[in-house]
Each structure stands twice: as C-alpha cells, then as structure tokens.
Design a protein around this motif. Structure first.
Motif, PDB file in Angstrom:
ATOM      1  N   GLY A  95       0.819  -1.178  -0.129  1.00 36.18           N
ATOM      2  CA  GLY A  95       0.132  -0.172  -0.141  1.00 36.18           C
ATOM      3  C   GLY A  95       0.948   1.283  -0.030  1.00 36.18           C
ATOM      4  O   GLY A  95       0.438   2.228   0.391  1.00 36.18           O
ATOM      5  N   LEU A  96       2.113   1.280  -0.401  1.00 35.78           N
ATOM      6  CA  LEU A  96       2.777   2.447  -0.730  1.00 35.78           C
ATOM      7  C   LEU A  96       3.032   3.104  -1.736  1.00 35.78           C
ATOM      8  O   LEU A  96       3.410   4.158  -1.998  1.00 35.78           O
ATOM      9  N   THR A  97       2.301   2.424  -2.855  1.00 32.48           N
ATOM     10  CA  THR A  97       2.614   3.183  -4.179  1.00 32.48           C
ATOM     11  C   THR A  97       2.293   4.521  -4.333  1.00 32.48           C
ATOM     12  O   THR A  97       2.810   5.525  -4.804  1.00 32.48           O
ATOM     13  N   ALA A  98       1.030   4.727  -3.818  1.00 31.55           N
ATOM     14  CA  ALA A  98       0.663   6.209  -3.935  1.00 31.55           C
ATOM     15  C   ALA A  98       1.202   7.109  -3.154  1.00 31.55           C
ATOM     16  O   ALA A  98       1.199   8.425  -3.303  1.00 31.55           O
ATOM     17  N   LEU A  99       2.357   6.726  -2.254  1.00 32.07           N
ATOM     18  CA  LEU A  99       2.864   7.746  -1.266  1.00 32.07           C
ATOM     19  C   LEU A  99       4.376   7.972  -1.762  1.00 32.07           C
ATOM     20  O   LEU A  99       5.125   8.576  -1.348  1.00 32.07           O
ATOM     21  N   VAL A 100       4.707   7.449  -3.044  1.00 33.38           N
ATOM     22  CA  VAL A 100       6.077   7.406  -3.639  1.00 33.38           C
ATOM     23  C   VAL A 100       6.041   8.292  -4.985  1.00 33.38           C
ATOM     24  O   VAL A 100       4.935   8.129  -5.732  1.00 33.38           O
ATOM     25  N   ASP A 101       6.663   9.311  -5.193  1.00 37.21           N
ATOM     26  CA  ASP A 101       6.647  10.048  -6.141  1.00 37.21           C
ATOM     27  C   ASP A 101       7.557   9.465  -7.292  1.00 37.21           C
ATOM     28  O   ASP A 101       7.154   9.415  -8.490  1.00 37.21           O
ATOM     29  N   HIS A 102       8.646   8.795  -7.119  1.00 37.15           N
ATOM     30  CA  HIS A 102       9.442   8.190  -8.178  1.00 37.15           C
ATOM     31  C   HIS A 102      10.066   6.903  -7.627  1.00 37.15           C
ATOM     32  O   HIS A 102      10.360   6.737  -6.404  1.00 37.15           O
ATOM     33  N   LEU A 103      10.089   5.782  -8.596  1.00 40.48           N
ATOM     34  CA  LEU A 103      10.553   4.665  -8.147  1.00 40.48           C
ATOM     35  C   LEU A 103      12.041   4.474  -9.318  1.00 40.48           C
ATOM     36  O   LEU A 103      11.716   4.616 -10.355  1.00 40.48           O
ATOM     37  N   VAL A 104      13.316   4.380  -8.759  1.00 35.57           N
ATOM     38  CA  VAL A 104      14.389   4.259  -9.449  1.00 35.57           C
ATOM     39  C   VAL A 104      14.902   2.983  -9.146  1.00 35.57           C
ATOM     40  O   VAL A 104      15.341   2.704  -7.858  1.00 35.57           O
ATOM     41  N   THR A 105      14.971   1.966 -10.096  1.00 37.08           N
ATOM     42  CA  THR A 105      15.708   0.896 -10.013  1.00 37.08           C
ATOM     43  C   THR A 105      16.988   0.719 -11.006  1.00 37.08           C
ATOM     44  O   THR A 105      17.162   1.238 -11.732  1.00 37.08           O
TER      45      THR A 105
END
Length: 235
Positions: free
Chosen positions: A141-151
């Motif tokens: 349930g963290l997706t909406a709380l993250v601005d960017h995902l950098v992998t």
C-alpha cells in the motif's frame, strides 16, 4: 530539503518478515532443515540472496535460476542434495508464503505520509528488477505515497554507483545537499550516498556495529527519523 531517497527492501518493505515466514513453511514441511533454527536459516539465506542478487543484476543468472540455486545450496548445507523438481517445489512454496506475508516496515506509512504533507518528494532507490519492486510497493500500500521509483534495472547501474543517486536527484530537481538518503545497506546506501555528496541515515534494524559513526547518522527504527527530519527541514 526537497527530496528523501529511500531504499526499499528492509527499509520500507519488511523483507526479513516475509523471508522468515517462507522459510518457516519450508522448514516445517522438510525435516532436513530442522537441524537449524529459522533465525540461522534466515541468516544463511540472507547471504545467499545477496550473492545471487548481484549475479542476477549483472545478467549472470536469471531470477528463476537464482531462486532455485538458493534452495539447492541451503539444503546442501544441511546434508541433502535436492533433485531439480524438489528445488522447484520448495521454491514455489517459499514464494507463495513470502507473497502473502508481505508488509511494510513499521513506521514506513507514517514516515511517507508525513513527508508528503510537508511537500518533500519521495524517491524509492533500489537495486532490483523493476516489476518485482513495483509489486512490493503495491502489496504494501505504498505506491500512492511514492513520487518516483528508481531501479538499477532501469538506470543500468547499481548502488553504490553515484550515477544512480544523481539520476534520482535529477528527477526531483534537487542538489545533493537538498536531499537525504535513508537505507539499511551500509555499502550500497550509505557509501553510495556519501560518494554522491548526499547526507545519509543508516537504518540498522539488525543492530550490527556501525562501520563509521562520522559517515552517517544511525537509527534502529524508522520512527526515530522524525527528529532528524525536523532538523533537515529547519522546523
């Protein structure tokens, strides 16, 4: 402060909890592993995971090959050599239990929510395959709380390479001193941030000795980060 960069596994996502749940299920079904405690198995599995993880990211093994090899080596250390079909069945059992046991690290939701209310951009910076990490964020349930995902898969380099940190900063329009890195891996997160000129906080949930107290602030739980955030935000 414009941005907080956070590692995912063992910083926001409670990998150890899911790992121990999966290993407990395997240990219960296969007596060969019962000569070791779940804690001992998790420690050994953690080392194997790190070793195989680098091989996967470097393209020397597929994710599936690494998954099967971890269990082959784990059982071999307990005196049993698995047949390929057994390795597959065991890996599948572990993955099923791991998936249903996924949860965020205590304090993760509260931390991210607090940062968003203060207008701070949130970047998850992780050495892993993108689809795997997207799935973890969604499950917790963290997706909406993250601005960017950098992998590392998307950027093409892994932490501690400063290039992946610079990429994250560019996404946020932040300079190094305008960001903060929070992570559990001293070598990948803390030394990588240091090389990129970014202040860092080491989340030491395993409570191992800190390599250098001058390099980063140390916390043991995420809720301990609040006073530091107030300082960085000049509140």
């Amino acid at each position: 402060m414009k941005a907080v960069l956070l590692d995912l596994d063992e910083t926001l996502f409670d990998h150890r909890h899911s790992c121990e749940a999966g290993l407990s299920a395997v240990r219960e079904r296969y007596p060969d592993l019962q000569q070791k405690s779940v804690e001992q198995l998790e420690g050994q599995f953690y080392l194997l995971l790190n070793e195989m993880h680098h091989a996967v990211l470097q393209g020397r093994m597929t994710l599936e090959e690494a998954r099967l090899e971890r269990f082959r080596l784990l059982f071999h250390s307990c005196g049993r050599d698995l047949r390929p079909q057994e390795s597959q069945e065991i890996a599948d059992l572990y993955s099923q239990v791991y998936a249903v046991s996924r949860r965020s690290v205590p304090g993760a939701v509260e931390l991210l929510t607090s940062l968003r209310t203060r207008g701070v951009q949130i970047v998850v910076l992780t050495n892993h395959m993108t689809h795997v990490q997207v799935d973890k964020l969604e499950a917790c349930g963290l997706t909406a709380l993250v601005d960017h995902l950098v992998t590392s898969e998307d950027v093409g380099v892994q932490k501690p390479d400063p290039a992946i940190f610079r990429h994250a900063l560019q996404l946020c329009g932040a300079r190094p001193h305008e960001a903060l890195m929070v992570g559990d891996s001293w070598s990948a997160d803390i030394l990588g941030a240091q090389a990129a000129g970014i202040p860092a906080v080491w989340l030491n949930r395993r409570r191992t000795p800190i390599p250098d107290a001058q390099t980063a602030q140390e916390i043991f739980e995420l809720h301990e980060l609040a006073p530091s955030l107030n300082l960085y935000l000049n509140l």
